[in-house]
Design a protein around this motif. Structure first.
Motif, PDB file in Angstrom:
ATOM      1  N   CYS A   1      -6.338   0.016  -7.622  1.00  0.00           N
ATOM      2  CA  CYS A   1      -5.298   0.703  -6.867  1.00  0.00           C
ATOM      3  C   CYS A   1      -4.532   1.595  -7.829  1.00  0.00           C
ATOM      4  O   CYS A   1      -4.025   1.113  -8.839  1.00  0.00           O
ATOM      5  CB  CYS A   1      -4.346  -0.305  -6.220  1.00  0.00           C
ATOM      6  SG  CYS A   1      -2.961   0.522  -5.407  1.00  0.00           S
ATOM      7  N   ARG A   2      -4.448   2.865  -7.499  1.00  0.00           N
ATOM      8  CA  ARG A   2      -3.736   3.783  -8.388  1.00  0.00           C
ATOM      9  C   ARG A   2      -2.279   3.944  -7.991  1.00  0.00           C
ATOM     10  O   ARG A   2      -1.564   4.691  -8.629  1.00  0.00           O
ATOM     11  CB  ARG A   2      -4.423   5.164  -8.380  1.00  0.00           C
ATOM     12  CG  ARG A   2      -5.852   5.156  -8.871  1.00  0.00           C
ATOM     13  CD  ARG A   2      -5.962   4.593 -10.271  1.00  0.00           C
ATOM     14  NE  ARG A   2      -5.185   5.362 -11.246  1.00  0.00           N
ATOM     15  CZ  ARG A   2      -5.692   6.024 -12.262  1.00  0.00           C
ATOM     16  NH1 ARG A   2      -6.974   6.051 -12.449  1.00  0.00           N
ATOM     17  NH2 ARG A   2      -4.919   6.673 -13.090  1.00  0.00           N
ATOM     18  N   CYS A   3      -1.850   3.302  -6.920  1.00  0.00           N
ATOM     19  CA  CYS A   3      -0.487   3.531  -6.427  1.00  0.00           C
ATOM     20  C   CYS A   3       0.469   2.374  -6.671  1.00  0.00           C
ATOM     21  O   CYS A   3       1.563   2.564  -7.160  1.00  0.00           O
ATOM     22  CB  CYS A   3      -0.497   3.826  -4.931  1.00  0.00           C
ATOM     23  SG  CYS A   3      -1.431   5.276  -4.447  1.00  0.00           S
ATOM     24  N   THR A   4       0.059   1.175  -6.285  1.00  0.00           N
ATOM     25  CA  THR A   4       1.069   0.108  -6.152  1.00  0.00           C
ATOM     26  C   THR A   4       1.385  -0.646  -7.430  1.00  0.00           C
ATOM     27  O   THR A   4       2.403  -1.319  -7.510  1.00  0.00           O
ATOM     28  CB  THR A   4       0.601  -0.964  -5.152  1.00  0.00           C
ATOM     29  OG1 THR A   4      -0.574  -1.587  -5.690  1.00  0.00           O
ATOM     30  CG2 THR A   4       0.282  -0.378  -3.796  1.00  0.00           C
TER      31      THR A   4
ATOM     32  N   LEU B   1       0.847  -1.199   0.000  1.00  0.00           N
ATOM     33  CA  LEU B   1       0.000   0.000   0.000  1.00  0.00           C
ATOM     34  C   LEU B   1       0.875   1.239   0.000  1.00  0.00           C
ATOM     35  O   LEU B   1       2.006   1.220   0.484  1.00  0.00           O
ATOM     36  CB  LEU B   1      -0.939   0.030   1.210  1.00  0.00           C
ATOM     37  CG  LEU B   1      -0.305   0.134   2.595  1.00  0.00           C
ATOM     38  CD1 LEU B   1      -1.199   0.913   3.519  1.00  0.00           C
ATOM     39  CD2 LEU B   1      -0.048  -1.255   3.141  1.00  0.00           C
ATOM     40  N   GLN B   2       0.320   2.292  -0.590  1.00  0.00           N
ATOM     41  CA  GLN B   2       1.012   3.579  -0.532  1.00  0.00           C
ATOM     42  C   GLN B   2       0.072   4.603   0.109  1.00  0.00           C
ATOM     43  O   GLN B   2       0.138   4.851   1.294  1.00  0.00           O
ATOM     44  CB  GLN B   2       1.494   3.985  -1.919  1.00  0.00           C
ATOM     45  CG  GLN B   2       2.668   3.093  -2.365  1.00  0.00           C
ATOM     46  CD  GLN B   2       3.147   3.394  -3.765  1.00  0.00           C
ATOM     47  OE1 GLN B   2       3.103   4.524  -4.240  1.00  0.00           O
ATOM     48  NE2 GLN B   2       3.599   2.356  -4.455  1.00  0.00           N
ATOM     49  N   CYS B   3      -0.884   5.124  -0.653  1.00  0.00           N
ATOM     50  CA  CYS B   3      -1.798   6.100  -0.032  1.00  0.00           C
ATOM     51  C   CYS B   3      -2.792   5.423   0.905  1.00  0.00           C
ATOM     52  O   CYS B   3      -3.279   6.016   1.851  1.00  0.00           O
ATOM     53  CB  CYS B   3      -2.538   6.904  -1.091  1.00  0.00           C
ATOM     54  SG  CYS B   3      -3.943   6.033  -1.816  1.00  0.00           S
ATOM     55  N   GLY B   4      -3.122   4.166   0.619  1.00  0.00           N
ATOM     56  CA  GLY B   4      -3.956   3.391   1.524  1.00  0.00           C
ATOM     57  C   GLY B   4      -5.456   3.480   1.306  1.00  0.00           C
ATOM     58  O   GLY B   4      -6.216   2.790   1.994  1.00  0.00           O
ATOM     59  N   VAL B   5      -5.896   4.265   0.353  1.00  0.00           N
ATOM     60  CA  VAL B   5      -7.349   4.396   0.160  1.00  0.00           C
ATOM     61  C   VAL B   5      -7.976   3.078  -0.300  1.00  0.00           C
ATOM     62  O   VAL B   5      -9.084   2.726   0.104  1.00  0.00           O
ATOM     63  CB  VAL B   5      -7.669   5.528  -0.857  1.00  0.00           C
ATOM     64  CG1 VAL B   5      -9.124   5.444  -1.301  1.00  0.00           C
ATOM     65  CG2 VAL B   5      -7.401   6.873  -0.233  1.00  0.00           C
ATOM     66  N   CYS B   6      -7.244   2.337  -1.105  1.00  0.00           N
ATOM     67  CA  CYS B   6      -7.807   1.088  -1.627  1.00  0.00           C
ATOM     68  C   CYS B   6      -7.666  -0.058  -0.637  1.00  0.00           C
ATOM     69  O   CYS B   6      -8.273  -1.110  -0.819  1.00  0.00           O
ATOM     70  CB  CYS B   6      -7.095   0.701  -2.926  1.00  0.00           C
ATOM     71  SG  CYS B   6      -5.372   0.225  -2.646  1.00  0.00           S
TER      72      CYS B   6
END
Ligand SMILES: Cc1cc2nc3c(=O)[nH]c(=O)nc-3n(C[C@H](O)[C@H](O)[C@H](O)COP(=O)(O)OP(=O)(O)OC[C@H]3O[C@@H](n4cnc5c(N)ncnc54)[C@H](O)[C@@H]3O)c2cc1C
Ligand code: FES
Ligand code: FES
Lengths: 159, 287
Positions: free
Chosen positions: A135-138, A98-103
């Motif tokens: 997920c837009r980050c990982t 996870l990065q931003c964690g929203v997902c």
């Protein structure tokens, strides 16, 4: 007039008042202040709002709160045992899934629903099962790996 | 918006027949609630059909299968007997959306939302499924291909609901299949969907064949000519090419970001042919 709803949420008896048009997601976050469940899109596309209702993985943004009368709802909050993290949560942290964690809460709920059914999924099964979680980050790879490693750990292997 | 959850068909039909307020049936809500969210226009009342026992069950008897109109796709996918008998119908239901959508999406909703690209509809049409409608004037049985009239439009009368879908036990050496082409491997809308159900005789010649297509016309279509092209022949060579050509010829698709009109016309034939080959393999494996 508000509707009075009685349900079981994360293992606890819950009663709340809601408008008939309010989604389960809105009630979880804004009425019950259980903000572990996230909103991404509100239209069923991203899976951030995933919860389990009577054993089925669903999007809480596409369900009315009034529909859960008498039903059992499990959110991301009930994945850990108090302060003790579920192996999935621990792996997500260790593997930087996870990065931003929203997902993340949505992925955890969805992944747990998979592992509750199948402790030995293939990579392709994991990817298809999680196709409704965006997920837009990982870039997904670390998430998929965390799920596979958790499955191995829960099977009793070394992971 | 008011929410009602009647426990019987009569009560639901009564609520849906009342005029004076905009009223919509609610099954899984994966179309309806998403549309309300996107369009911002909520009906004044929604009538939840999921607490009506008859709509929420799959029943099997000597005649065949009765699939409640509000049963979710995940439950359809878990029904081993149904999957063994009608693999094409089950694989179509399982293509609807993600795991989360599967936990809610029903066949009744997929049909009554009346999208030209609804995945389960061509499969049900090919399989020869009928549905039971209940309304203020009682019940009637209609073929699935007679329900959708055009985008967002059905032949249901005011107050009518779909109660269930009926499928017989498959005949001797009969098999069905559904194939969909989408731009990626999950979570998209069909460019073309093709359902085929066919029967073989002992020598492998086709004795009956139904071909239905989705996403290539204003509504899902049954292509009688495509099925007829195969009857009397082995499922190969020229007969398959004729099925494919008839399928393409029956289409009247649109251009959009998922594919051009010409592309859809050609791919409709290809998907119909491939689905026919799979249906034939399944039919041949049955005794
Ligand atoms: C993220 C996402 C992905 C999707 N992917 C796909 C896909 O791959 N393929 C596909 O085909 N669809 C897809 N859909 C659309 C949708 O999930 C399906 O059409 C689903 O089958 C609708 O069923 P439902 O029970 O949720 O219907 P609802 O939303 O409850 O109802 C849909 C419509 O049918 C009416 N209705 C419902 N049940 C009845 C009944 N028994 N009698 C009369 N009227 C009724 C309702 O009033 C409403 O107008 C997707 C939707 C989302 C949000
Ligand atoms: S917020 Fe529910 S799916 Fe995106
Ligand atoms: S971690 Fe940011 S969206 Fe997944």
């Amino acid at each position: 007039m508000k509707r009075h709803v009685v349900a079981t949420i994360d293992g606890e008896h819950a009663e709340f008042l809601c408008d008939d048009g309010q989604t389960l997601l809105d009630v979880l976050r804004d009425v019950l202040h259980r903000t572990g469940t996230k909103e991404g899109c509100g239209t069923g596309d991203c899976g951030a709002c995933s919860v389990i209702v009577d054993g089925r993985l669903v999007c809480s943004c596409l369900m009315l709160a009034a529909e859960v009368e008498g039903r059992e709802v499990e959110t991301a909050i009930s994945i850990s045992n108090g302060d003790t993290l579920h192996p999935l949560q621990r792996r997500f942290l260790e593997d930087a899934a996870l990065q931003c964690g929203v997902c993340t809460p949505g992925f955890l709920v969805a992944a747990k629903a998979l592992l509750d059914r199948n402790l030995d999924p293939s990579e392709s099964e994991v990817r298809f099962w999680l196709a409704g979680n965006l997920c837009r980050c990982t870039g997904y790879d670390k998430i998929v790996r965390s799920v596979l490693e958790t499955a191995a750990e829960l099977r009793g292997g070394t992971g | 918006m008011q929410y009602w959850s009647p426990g019987s068909i009569e009560e639901a039909v009564g609520l849906l027949s009342e005029t004076g307020a905009t009223t919509r049936a609610l099954a899984g809500g994966t179309d309806l609630l998403a549309q309300i969210r996107i369009g911002g226009q909520a009906p004044e009342r929604v009538i939840d059909l999921k607490r009506i026992p008859e709509l929420g069950r799959i029943d099997v008897d000597a005649q065949g299968f009765r699939i409640g109109a509000a049963v979710c796709s995940a439950e359809i996918g878990e029904h081993e007997e149904l999957r063994a008998a009608w693999p094409g119908v089950v694989e179509a239901a399982e293509l609807i959306g993600s795991t989360q959508i599967q936990g809610r999406a029903s066949l009744g909703g997929n049909l009554c939302n009346a999208s030209p690209a609804a995945d389960s509809v061509p499969a049900l049409i090919a399989a020869g499924a009928t549905c039971t409608l209940a309304g203020p004037d009682g019940r009637r049985e209609v073929r699935v291909e007679d329900v959708v009239l055009g985008p967002g439009q059905t032949s249901l009368a005011l107050g009518e609901i779909v109660v269930d879908f009926r499928l017989p036990r498959p005949q001797y050496r009969t098999g069905d299949a559904y194939l969909r082409l989408i731009p990626r491997s999950e979570m998209d809308i069909a460019v073309v969907g093709a359902g085929v159900c066919l029967s073989l005789d002992r020598d492998g010649h086709c004795t009956a064949c139904r071909v239905a297509l989705g996403a290539v016309a204003p509504r899902p279509i049954l292509v009688a000519g495509a099925g007829e092209a195969l009857v009397g022949h082995a499922v190969e060579g020229d007969a398959l090419a004729a099925l494919s050509a008839a399928a393409s010829a029956a289409t009247d698709p649109i251009d959009d970001m998922r594919g051009t009109r010409d592309y859809r016309i050609r791919v409709a034939g290809v998907m119909a042919r491939r689905a026919a080959v799979i249906a034939a393999e399944r039919a041949a494996s049955r005794v």
